[in-house]
Motif scaffolding. Structure first.
Motif, PDB file in Angstrom:
ATOM      1  N   LEU A 156      -2.642 -12.541  13.118  1.00 50.42           N
ATOM      2  CA  LEU A 156      -3.023 -11.135  13.333  1.00 50.42           C
ATOM      3  C   LEU A 156      -4.527 -10.999  13.560  1.00 50.42           C
ATOM      4  N   CYS A 157      -5.303 -11.693  12.719  1.00 49.37           N
ATOM      5  CA  CYS A 157      -6.764 -11.557  12.804  1.00 49.37           C
ATOM      6  C   CYS A 157      -7.281 -12.120  14.136  1.00 49.37           C
ATOM      7  N   ARG A 158      -6.652 -13.198  14.587  1.00 43.32           N
ATOM      8  CA  ARG A 158      -7.056 -13.762  15.884  1.00 43.32           C
ATOM      9  C   ARG A 158      -6.731 -12.756  16.988  1.00 43.32           C
ATOM     10  N   GLN A 159      -5.517 -12.206  16.917  1.00 45.20           N
ATOM     11  CA  GLN A 159      -5.065 -11.271  17.958  1.00 45.20           C
ATOM     12  C   GLN A 159      -5.936 -10.012  18.013  1.00 45.20           C
ATOM     13  N   PHE A 160      -6.386  -9.537  16.854  1.00 47.90           N
ATOM     14  CA  PHE A 160      -7.100  -8.256  16.839  1.00 47.90           C
ATOM     15  C   PHE A 160      -8.593  -8.401  16.519  1.00 47.90           C
ATOM     16  N   GLY A 161      -9.089  -9.640  16.533  1.00 44.50           N
ATOM     17  CA  GLY A 161     -10.513  -9.874  16.325  1.00 44.50           C
ATOM     18  C   GLY A 161     -10.983  -9.465  14.941  1.00 44.50           C
ATOM     19  N   LEU A 162     -10.200  -9.797  13.899  1.00 44.45           N
ATOM     20  CA  LEU A 162     -10.573  -9.425  12.526  1.00 44.45           C
ATOM     21  C   LEU A 162     -10.922 -10.684  11.733  1.00 44.45           C
ATOM     22  N   ASN A 163     -11.457 -10.481  10.534  1.00 46.47           N
ATOM     23  CA  ASN A 163     -11.919 -11.603   9.716  1.00 46.47           C
ATOM     24  C   ASN A 163     -10.873 -11.963   8.650  1.00 46.47           C
ATOM     25  N   PRO A 164     -10.210 -13.123   8.768  1.00 49.16           N
ATOM     26  CA  PRO A 164      -9.125 -13.460   7.839  1.00 49.16           C
ATOM     27  C   PRO A 164      -9.554 -13.639   6.382  1.00 49.16           C
ATOM     28  N   GLU A 165     -10.856 -13.748   6.143  1.00 46.50           N
ATOM     29  CA  GLU A 165     -11.327 -13.909   4.753  1.00 46.50           C
ATOM     30  C   GLU A 165     -11.314 -12.587   3.986  1.00 46.50           C
ATOM     31  N   LYS A 166     -11.338 -11.487   4.710  1.00 43.50           N
ATOM     32  CA  LYS A 166     -11.449 -10.165   4.068  1.00 43.50           C
ATOM     33  C   LYS A 166     -10.064  -9.554   3.852  1.00 43.50           C
ATOM     34  N   PRO A 167      -9.933  -8.659   2.884  1.00 42.27           N
ATOM     35  CA  PRO A 167      -8.621  -8.023   2.685  1.00 42.27           C
ATOM     36  C   PRO A 167      -8.198  -7.246   3.934  1.00 42.27           C
ATOM     37  N   LEU A 168      -6.899  -7.334   4.247  1.00 38.79           N
ATOM     38  CA  LEU A 168      -6.384  -6.651   5.443  1.00 38.79           C
ATOM     39  C   LEU A 168      -5.531  -5.445   5.030  1.00 38.79           C
ATOM     40  N   PHE A 169      -6.063  -4.248   5.341  1.00 37.73           N
ATOM     41  CA  PHE A 169      -5.336  -2.995   5.093  1.00 37.73           C
ATOM     42  C   PHE A 169      -4.653  -2.584   6.383  1.00 37.73           C
ATOM     43  N   THR A 170      -3.395  -2.126   6.270  1.00 31.76           N
ATOM     44  CA  THR A 170      -2.704  -1.716   7.497  1.00 31.76           C
ATOM     45  C   THR A 170      -1.985  -0.390   7.292  1.00 31.76           C
ATOM     46  N   PHE A 171      -1.627   0.186   8.406  1.00 28.47           N
ATOM     47  CA  PHE A 171      -0.784   1.396   8.425  1.00 28.47           C
ATOM     48  C   PHE A 171       0.182   1.193   9.578  1.00 28.47           C
ATOM     49  N   ILE A 172       1.468   1.463   9.339  1.00 26.64           N
ATOM     50  CA  ILE A 172       2.462   1.384  10.419  1.00 26.64           C
ATOM     51  C   ILE A 172       3.223   2.695  10.399  1.00 26.64           C
ATOM     52  N   GLY A 173       3.295   3.382  11.525  1.00 29.45           N
ATOM     53  CA  GLY A 173       4.126   4.583  11.485  1.00 29.45           C
ATOM     54  C   GLY A 173       3.784   5.606  12.533  1.00 29.45           C
ATOM     55  N   ARG A 174       4.527   6.704  12.437  1.00 30.36           N
ATOM     56  CA  ARG A 174       4.305   7.819  13.353  1.00 30.36           C
ATOM     57  C   ARG A 174       2.965   8.460  13.024  1.00 30.36           C
ATOM     58  N   LEU A 175       2.168   8.698  14.046  1.00 26.14           N
ATOM     59  CA  LEU A 175       0.835   9.274  13.821  1.00 26.14           C
ATOM     60  C   LEU A 175       0.966  10.796  13.806  1.00 26.14           C
ATOM     61  N   VAL A 176       1.425  11.293  12.665  1.00 29.66           N
ATOM     62  CA  VAL A 176       1.623  12.739  12.503  1.00 29.66           C
ATOM     63  C   VAL A 176       1.112  13.150  11.121  1.00 29.66           C
ATOM     64  N   GLY A 177       0.878  14.454  10.964  1.00 25.53           N
ATOM     65  CA  GLY A 177       0.342  14.973   9.705  1.00 25.53           C
ATOM     66  C   GLY A 177       1.224  14.663   8.508  1.00 25.53           C
ATOM     67  N   GLU A 178       2.563  14.688   8.745  1.00 20.47           N
ATOM     68  CA  GLU A 178       3.516  14.377   7.678  1.00 20.47           C
ATOM     69  C   GLU A 178       3.201  13.030   7.013  1.00 20.47           C
ATOM     70  N   LYS A 179       2.778  12.074   7.833  1.00 21.93           N
ATOM     71  CA  LYS A 179       2.478  10.720   7.331  1.00 21.93           C
ATOM     72  C   LYS A 179       1.034  10.602   6.846  1.00 21.93           C
ATOM     73  N   GLY A 180       0.285  11.701   6.919  1.00 25.98           N
ATOM     74  CA  GLY A 180      -1.129  11.647   6.530  1.00 25.98           C
ATOM     75  C   GLY A 180      -1.971  10.891   7.551  1.00 25.98           C
ATOM     76  N   ALA A 181      -1.439  10.716   8.763  1.00 26.39           N
ATOM     77  CA  ALA A 181      -2.161   9.902   9.755  1.00 26.39           C
ATOM     78  C   ALA A 181      -3.436  10.591  10.234  1.00 26.39           C
ATOM     79  N   ASP A 182      -3.487  11.918  10.092  1.00 22.55           N
ATOM     80  CA  ASP A 182      -4.677  12.644  10.556  1.00 22.55           C
ATOM     81  C   ASP A 182      -5.913  12.324   9.711  1.00 22.55           C
TER      82      ASP A 182
END
Ligand code: ADP
Ligand code: GLC
Length: 471
Positions: free
Chosen positions: A278-304
């Motif tokens: 994942l870090c290679r694909q998205f240019g992130l640093n594998p040593e650091k904690p990885l926080f993610t969000f998966i889902g519909r980008l709507v207010g119901e999900k708090g995505a705003d």
């Protein structure tokens, strides 16, 4: 028992969210309990329908308002799903690429419901129970009990599951004639606040109503877009049954979508390898904690609130974490997320779109999964995360409250009360402290991977409910 599920979505044939996952797995587990279960859904012109074979089992003509429509019921052939799947092909209404969001969704889903009942009506015998899911199937309990044409089903129990009460499908009385003829005495059974409302109709007419978690059942008595009184009134026949997950599809040991599969024993290596991809694909640093969000980008999900969270934590704690977002939805949220990418290159990235394979890799490779939902009737993401050893960070609401306990309360997740930048960042800071303690991380990962959220329990609960309705 002979159980019929009727739904607008069913994984893998058509999926927008968790409804599809539930309808695509619950019947399989009901069959394992020795029952017969099948699913009826619309035939969309999707990748799935183009790449599978079907056999017609019924052709019919039915009426919608003043016009007739033709439909065909197709059975999925070479079926590996573990239950029978029937798709209703209605030319002109469902031969489109998307599932929802067309101007004529009202007509589309009423037509689907009429076609489904017409087909069942001419079959020999009746099922033991008809289980409907969400407002797109909300008129079925009414039609089964109050429309003379379908009087054969008068004594067949109907169960209605509210997966999401935010979407009610209401429309004006000018479209009343789309429903099959019934005595005007029953108008009140399809009405709510001067509109025709399929969700309200289902809550009034189904023999039993279920919500997808016990906490959500409690919450909607206080807050459900103007339907609170009705829910309180029908509380006696309502049950909160926590969803399960398909533990075969969501199994890090066998998941075909993962390059590096892992078990309880190999979780650290497996997650590390997935995180590196994942870090290679998205240019992130594998040593650091990885926080993610998966889902519909709507207010119901708090995505705003995500753009604000990403901006604040990346600006004030640079280089301490990675953030990766996978989702699609409201354009302003999508733009907000994309806009930040150039500012925080190397520590934050968003993939806007729907990508099932990537979602599996993220559950496997992430350290923490954010779910700041304002409303979460159940939520499946946190259960998938647990199974893949990813620690959920959730707002205490609905099914999140029922499935995640804070580490401070001898639990395994991180919980907060508000869907706010402050609360989420505070939880992320707690997560970063935890991440610095590999022994504690390891212990929690092993603990959460062993939590059994499979459908075994809930499939039985549903069957017991159906049996309690038998006359
Ligand atoms: P909801 O049904 O309200 O969207 P759930 O948590 O019940 O929420 O289910 C969401 C389902 O959809 C999960 O299977 C999740 O992995 C999946 N999902 C959501 N957004 C995406 C996306 N952009 N790409 C892939 N899968 C997604
Ligand atoms: C809905 C809800 C979600 C739930 C899913 C499956 O889409 O928003 O919380 O998990 O249905 O029941």
């Amino acid at each position: 028992m002979d159980i019929i599920h009727i739904s607008a979505e069913c994984y893998p044939a058509a999926k927008v969210g968790g409804l599809a996952d539930v309808v695509g797995s619950l019947p399989k587990y009901q069959i394992l309990l020795g029952h017969t279960a099948s699913v009826i859904m619309p035939f969309y012109h999707s990748k799935f329908s183009h790449s599978h074979e079907f056999s017609p089992v019924f052709s019919g003509i039915a009426r919608l308002g003043h016009t007739n429509f033709n439909f065909q019921v197709l059975e999925l052939l070479n079926n590996q799903l573990g239950f029978d799947l029937y798709l209703i092909d209605i030319p002109g209404l469902f031969d489109r690429p998307n599932i929802y969001s067309y101007h004529d969704d009202t007509e589309r889903f009423i037509t689907f419901q009429i076609a489904a009942l017409n087909w069942l009506n001419q079959r020999i015998g009746t099922p033991d129970v008809v289980h409907c899911h969400d407002q797109q199937t909300g008129f079925i309990p009414f039609m089964m009990s109050k429309v003379r044409e379908y009087s054969k089903f008068e004594h067949v129990p109907s169960v209605f599951t509210i997966h999401n009460g935010q979407y009610q499908g209401q429309f004006g009385f000018d479209k009343l004639h789309f429903l099959p003829p019934f005595h005007s005495y029953f108008n009140g059974l399809v009405e709510w606040h001067h509109l025709i409302n399929p969700l309200a109709s289902a809550i009034k007419c189904a023999w039993a109503v279920t919500t997808v978690s016990p906490s959500y059942l409690d919450e909607i008595g206080y807050e459900m877009k103007g339907m609170e009184d009705l829910l309180r009134h029908e509380r006696g026949k309502s049950h909160g049954i926590l969803n399960g997950i398909d533990a075969e599809v969501w199994n890090p040991q066998t998941d075909p979508m993962l390059e590096h599969k892992f078990s309880l024993k190999t979780v650290d290596e497996g997650k590390k390898a997935s995180k590196e991809i994942l870090c290679r694909q998205f240019g992130l640093n594998p040593e650091k904690p990885l926080f993610t969000f998966i889902g519909r980008l709507v207010g119901e999900k708090g995505a705003d609130v995500l753009p604000d969270i990403i901006y604040s934590i990346s600006k004030f704690n640079p280089g301490e974490q990675n953030i990766l977002i996978l989702g699609s939805g409201e354009k302003n949220i999508e733009h907000g997320l994309l806009h930040l990418e150039s500012m925080f290159k190397g520590s934050y990235c968003s993939h806007i779109g729907y990508n099932e394979k990537l979602s599996h890799l993220i559950y496997a490779g992430a350290d923490f999964l954010l779910m700041p939902s304002r409303v979460e009737p159940c939520g499946l993401n946190q259960m998938y995360a647990l199974r893949y050893g990813t620690i959920p960070i959730v707002r205490r609401t609905g099914g999140l409250r029922d499935t995640v306990t804070d580490i401070g309360d001898q639990g395994f997740g991180i919980c907060h009360d508000q869907c706010s930048t402050f609360d989420v960042i505070h939880s992320m800071q707690r997560a970063k402290t935890l991440f610095k303690d590999p022994k504690a991380m390891k212990k929690i990962r092993k603990q959460i991977m062993q939590i059994d959220h499979s459908w075994n329990r809930a499939a039985l609960e549903y069957v017991e409910l159906y049996q309690s309705l038998k006359i």
